[in-house]
Design a protein around this motif. Structure first.
Motif, PDB file in Angstrom:
ATOM      1  N   ARG A 111       0.836  -1.198   0.000  1.00  0.00           N
ATOM      2  CA  ARG A 111       0.000   0.000   0.000  1.00  0.00           C
ATOM      3  C   ARG A 111       0.874   1.253   0.000  1.00  0.00           C
ATOM      4  N   THR A 112       1.899   1.254   0.844  1.00  0.00           N
ATOM      5  CA  THR A 112       2.801   2.407   0.925  1.00  0.00           C
ATOM      6  C   THR A 112       3.597   2.575  -0.364  1.00  0.00           C
TER       7      THR A 112
ATOM      8  N   ASP B  68       2.925   5.571  -3.118  1.00  0.00           N
ATOM      9  CA  ASP B  68       3.963   6.539  -3.512  1.00  0.00           C
ATOM     10  C   ASP B  68       4.155   6.533  -5.024  1.00  0.00           C
ATOM     11  N   LEU B  69       4.111   5.342  -5.630  1.00  0.00           N
ATOM     12  CA  LEU B  69       4.254   5.246  -7.083  1.00  0.00           C
ATOM     13  C   LEU B  69       3.127   6.001  -7.786  1.00  0.00           C
ATOM     14  N   CYS B  70       1.920   5.872  -7.282  1.00  0.00           N
ATOM     15  CA  CYS B  70       0.786   6.596  -7.877  1.00  0.00           C
ATOM     16  C   CYS B  70       1.031   8.100  -7.829  1.00  0.00           C
ATOM     17  N   GLU B  71       1.544   8.585  -6.722  1.00  0.00           N
ATOM     18  CA  GLU B  71       1.840  10.014  -6.603  1.00  0.00           C
ATOM     19  C   GLU B  71       2.923  10.441  -7.596  1.00  0.00           C
TER      20      GLU B  71
ATOM     21  N   ILE C 271      -4.524  -0.432  -3.008  1.00  0.00           N
ATOM     22  CA  ILE C 271      -3.803   0.812  -3.327  1.00  0.00           C
ATOM     23  C   ILE C 271      -4.836   1.917  -3.548  1.00  0.00           C
ATOM     24  N   PRO C 272      -5.324   2.545  -2.473  1.00  0.00           N
ATOM     25  CA  PRO C 272      -6.372   3.559  -2.621  1.00  0.00           C
ATOM     26  C   PRO C 272      -6.002   4.701  -3.569  1.00  0.00           C
ATOM     27  N   ASN C 273      -4.728   5.087  -3.614  1.00  0.00           N
ATOM     28  CA  ASN C 273      -4.298   6.180  -4.497  1.00  0.00           C
ATOM     29  C   ASN C 273      -4.469   5.844  -5.975  1.00  0.00           C
TER      30      ASN C 273
ATOM     31  N   VAL D   8      -3.853 -10.464 -10.394  1.00  0.00           N
ATOM     32  CA  VAL D   8      -4.157  -9.051 -10.621  1.00  0.00           C
ATOM     33  C   VAL D   8      -2.951  -8.184 -10.262  1.00  0.00           C
ATOM     34  N   MET D   9      -2.281  -8.471  -9.147  1.00  0.00           N
ATOM     35  CA  MET D   9      -1.121  -7.667  -8.756  1.00  0.00           C
ATOM     36  C   MET D   9       0.037  -7.850  -9.742  1.00  0.00           C
TER      37      MET D   9
END
Length: 116
Positions: free
Chosen positions: A24-25, A29-32, A65-67, A94-95
């Motif tokens: 998740r973390t 961060d990757l999404c950001e 991954i909410p982001n 899926v992952m």
């Protein structure tokens, strides 16, 4: 000129109620990082993720991954009723597909997970 991504996550033994916290973390961060690259890159990666994972199971990645919702938008809930190993196998698939969709030769992704 390589525009790769390096993300990291640490499993916290005190947060046993939150499995996948390191994922998740790291992927949050990757999404950001992806969003910071601009609309064109975000749109391209969004299309790649949805093509690879599919809209029907995009909600699985969004739960972990909410982001990711910021990139692929809200996804319909997964309507299949799976049990036991089927759930784990679906999640693993899926992952893996998600990571393959975001990691390209021109944009490699390095994931460092601590305290496995």
């Amino acid at each position: 000129d390589c525009h790769g991504y390096f993300v990291d996550g640490k499993f916290d033994q005190m947060q046993k109620a939150r499995p996948y916290s390191a994922f998740r973390t790291a992927f949050g961060d990757l999404c950001e990082m992806i969003l910071a690259r601009g609309d064109e890159t975000t749109s391209m990666i969004s299309n790649s993720i949805i093509r690879a994972v599919g809209k029907s199971v995009g909600s699985i990645t969004s739960e972990i991954i909410p982001n990711l919702v910021k990139i692929i938008g809200p996804q319909p809930p997964d309507s299949t009723n799976l049990v036991g190993h089927e759930v784990k196998n679906r999640f693993d698939y899926v992952m893996q597909t998600f990571v393959s969709a975001i990691s390209q030769p021109e944009h490699p992704v390095v994931i460092f997970l601590d305290d496995l």
